[in-house]
Design an enzyme around this catalytic site. Structure first.
Site, PDB file in Angstrom:
ATOM      1  N   HIS A  87     -20.221  20.229  21.260  1.00 13.74           N
ATOM      2  CA  HIS A  87     -19.422  19.059  22.398  1.00 13.74           C
ATOM      3  C   HIS A  87     -18.205  19.541  22.893  1.00 13.74           C
ATOM      4  CE1 HIS A  87     -21.920  14.822  21.106  1.00 13.74           C
ATOM      5  NE2 HIS A  87     -22.689  15.971  22.204  1.00 13.74           N
ATOM      6  N   ASP A 127      -8.508  13.299  18.872  1.00 13.88           N
ATOM      7  CA  ASP A 127      -9.576  12.798  19.683  1.00 13.88           C
ATOM      8  C   ASP A 127     -10.579  12.236  20.501  1.00 13.88           C
ATOM      9  OD1 ASP A 127     -13.020  14.130  20.120  1.00 13.88           O
ATOM     10  OD2 ASP A 127     -13.577  12.156  18.832  1.00 13.88           O
ATOM     11  N   LYS A 136     -17.243  14.748  11.764  1.00 14.53           N
ATOM     12  CA  LYS A 136     -15.798  14.038  12.100  1.00 14.53           C
ATOM     13  C   LYS A 136     -14.791  13.830  11.627  1.00 14.53           C
ATOM     14  CE  LYS A 136     -14.054  10.673  15.832  1.00 14.53           C
ATOM     15  NZ  LYS A 136     -14.938   9.310  16.514  1.00 14.53           N
ATOM     16  N   ASP A 171     -17.860  19.290  17.609  1.00 15.34           N
ATOM     17  CA  ASP A 171     -17.357  19.214  18.926  1.00 15.34           C
ATOM     18  C   ASP A 171     -15.874  19.342  18.538  1.00 15.34           C
ATOM     19  OD1 ASP A 171     -15.761  16.749  20.284  1.00 15.34           O
ATOM     20  OD2 ASP A 171     -17.432  15.702  20.171  1.00 15.34           O
ATOM     21  N   ASP A 188     -18.689  16.150  26.009  1.00 11.00           N
ATOM     22  CA  ASP A 188     -18.040  14.398  25.742  1.00 11.00           C
ATOM     23  C   ASP A 188     -16.983  14.142  25.997  1.00 11.00           C
ATOM     24  OD1 ASP A 188     -18.617  12.381  24.162  1.00 11.00           O
ATOM     25  OD2 ASP A 188     -18.824  13.349  21.538  1.00 11.00           O
ATOM     26  N   ASP A 240     -10.540  12.356  23.832  1.00  9.00           N
ATOM     27  CA  ASP A 240     -12.028  13.254  25.122  1.00  9.00           C
ATOM     28  C   ASP A 240     -11.310  13.012  26.517  1.00  9.00           C
ATOM     29  OD1 ASP A 240     -14.545  13.600  23.183  1.00  9.00           O
ATOM     30  OD2 ASP A 240     -14.088  11.466  22.914  1.00  9.00           O
ATOM     31  N   HIS A 299     -13.799  16.848  17.362  1.00  7.04           N
ATOM     32  CA  HIS A 299     -13.634  16.203  15.771  1.00  7.04           C
ATOM     33  C   HIS A 299     -13.000  17.321  14.856  1.00  7.04           C
ATOM     34  CE1 HIS A 299     -17.189  13.672  17.453  1.00  7.04           C
ATOM     35  NE2 HIS A 299     -15.990  13.822  17.738  1.00  7.04           N
ATOM     36  N   TRP A 315     -24.886  11.606  15.896  1.00  4.24           N
ATOM     37  CA  TRP A 315     -23.251  11.123  15.206  1.00  4.24           C
ATOM     38  C   TRP A 315     -23.962   9.561  14.696  1.00  4.24           C
ATOM     39  CZ3 TRP A 315     -19.383   7.421  17.477  1.00  4.24           C
ATOM     40  CH2 TRP A 315     -18.750   7.496  16.649  1.00  4.24           C
ATOM     41  N   GLU A 357     -23.619  15.536  13.856  1.00  7.68           N
ATOM     42  CA  GLU A 357     -22.374  16.237  14.350  1.00  7.68           C
ATOM     43  C   GLU A 357     -21.332  15.519  13.301  1.00  7.68           C
ATOM     44  OE1 GLU A 357     -21.434  14.476  18.155  1.00  7.68           O
ATOM     45  OE2 GLU A 357     -19.806  14.866  18.174  1.00  7.68           O
TER      46      GLU A 357
END
Ligand code: RNT
Ligand code: ZN
Length: 429
Positions: free
Chosen positions: A297, A305, A239, A270, A336, A307, A273, A196, A237
């Site tokens: 992820h 995003d 995004k 992800d 993640d 997380d 993303h 990434w 990955e």
């Protein structure tokens, strides 16, 4: 029992009561064609790649503060791991409350060096302590080159216009493939290397093509090195955007999807993303129509995003459903998230256990029967069944799963985490 969670006691949770309830609910699941004992057995075999970076707010051991790429960790809970000993202790503590056998996902910035070797010079020896740790805790290792939090990442990495900068990051990528090869060899299992990069721009670029061509060439240069393709899996990955990178992300989904397909590597999806209204679970079967494997992820994006720690919610249930339908050997499951506003060890335990709950929920779903309803066009019945399944006594199977795996059935694990916080985390500053 449970003094640390105020006034919350769970009543009759004894070995016998859990077993009795499991037997009763197994009969209920049996009636709809689901074998609960088999689901429990299957769940024990599904590894989740647990991300090391929850333990120290993605700081790593190089002394660089997290910077670049729009990664943001919010909160300032005391007790962040400051070095590899502390991080390893914290991971071991978290693992003691997590049922099953798992994988550990490392970033290159967690190399244990004497400070002289930059990221382009990393070698297996800088990770030998991690391999020792993995062996001790029966973990496999996955890996990530770190293309952020570094002075050379300020103006782009693999898509940088500057030849020397690009070369530095290509060499970093190659170094990481070699390290993953070492992990795979030592631990006798595959190792996933996920790439990434944070390259992109805040405002409208004049040229979107050149950076993408440069990224493509850089990735080709990394993959051209000699590495064990049987054991080292590579994923890319994508995004949609990042903070400070609102107008342009070089490594977009379309870019990587085509790149991965044309080079025989994997995409990593992800769940934070994409645009918030996109159904990330839906992407899995689309990817697997063309590719043998896809990596994930799993995170919990709140409005962006962000997380947040993964919880047992609709999104993760949908994702887990796809993992179960396609098989964990085709959908490589990793986490993640990073939250520094709560106890970091608890964050790991909550997130991994929530993911396992979602997998169990999926394992207790009669997918074939539901698919048959769909095939026969009996869509009213399908909707009724999907709704009924939500109130099946899933919790009793989860309790049993925890019990047979010798971990706390309910929130009792927090007693241990609280003790660890008082005795160990509180001494860190
Ligand atoms: C960033 C990506 C990336 C990182 C980790 C630390 O948006 O999700 O996977 O979170 O590599
Ligand atoms: Zn990610």
């Amino acid at each position: 029992m449970l003094n640390s969670i105020k006034g919350m006691k769970w009543g009759d949770i004894t070995n016998t009561s859990i077993l009795n309830r499991f037997e009763q609910v197994s009969a209920m699941y049996n009636a709809i064609g689901v074998d609960a004992a088999q689901a429990v057995q299957a769940l024990s075999q599904i590894p989740i790649s647990i991300h090391c970076w929850q333990g120290d707010d993605v700081a790593g051991f190089e002394g660089n503060k997290l910077s670049g790429g729009g990664l943001a960790v919010t909160g300032n809970y005391p007790g962040r791991a400051r070095n590899h000993e502390e991080l390893m202790d914290d991971i071991a503590e978290a693992l003691s409350y997590i049922p099953g056998k798992h994988r550990l996902n490392l970033h290159a910035s967690y190399a244990i060096t004497d400070g002289n070797d930059d990221r382009d010079k990393l070698e297996p020896k800088h990770f030998s302590k991690w391999v020792e740790f993995a062996k001790k805790h029966s973990l496999a290792l996955d890996f990530n080159p770190t293309y952020f939090s570094h002075p050379k990442a300020e103006k782009g990495t693999l898509s940088s216009y500057d030849d020397a900068t690009r070369k530095f990051w290509i060499d970093h990528g190659i170094a990481c493939l070699k390290i993953a090869e070492y992990f795979a060899r030592e631990l006798d299992t595959h190792s996933l290397v996920n790439i990434w990069i944070p390259d992109g721009s805040k405002d409208i670029p004049a040229d979107r093509q050149t950076p993408r061509k440069l990224l493509k060439d850089s990735l080709d240069a990394i993959l051209a090195c000699d590495y064990d393709k049987e054991k080292v899996f590579v994923s890319v990955e994508s995004k949609v955007f990042g903070i400070g990178l609102e107008s342009f992300t070089v490594g977009s989904h379309e870019f990587y999807m085509n790149y991965a397909a044309s080079r025989g590597i994997m995409c990593l999806i992800d769940s934070g993303h994409f645009h918030p209204t996109e159904n990330v679970a839906d992407k899995i079967s689309a990817m697997l129509a063309f590719s043998d494997k896809v990596a994930l992820h799993v995170t919990r994006p709140v409005r962006w995003d962000s997380d947040h720690v993964v919880l047992f919610d609709d999104e993760i249930r949908a994702i887990a459903g796809e993992v179960i339908k396609h098989g964990a050997n085709r959908v490589l499951l990793g986490l993640d998230f990073f939250d520094a506003s709560i106890n970091r060890i608890a964050a790991w335990v909550i997130g991994v256990r929530a993911t396992q709950k979602a997998l169990l929920y999926a394992l207790l779903t009669p997918h074939d029967k539901l698919a048959e309803l769909q095939r026969e066009g009996r869509l009213t019945e399908l909707l009724i069944m999907q709704e009924e399944l939500k109130t099946q006594p899933f919790g009793d199977v989860w309790n049993y799963f925890c019990q047979v795996n010798n971990v706390s059935v309910k929130s009792d694990w927090f007693e241990g985490v609280k003790k660890y916080e008082n005795e160990i985390l509180s001494r860190r500053n």
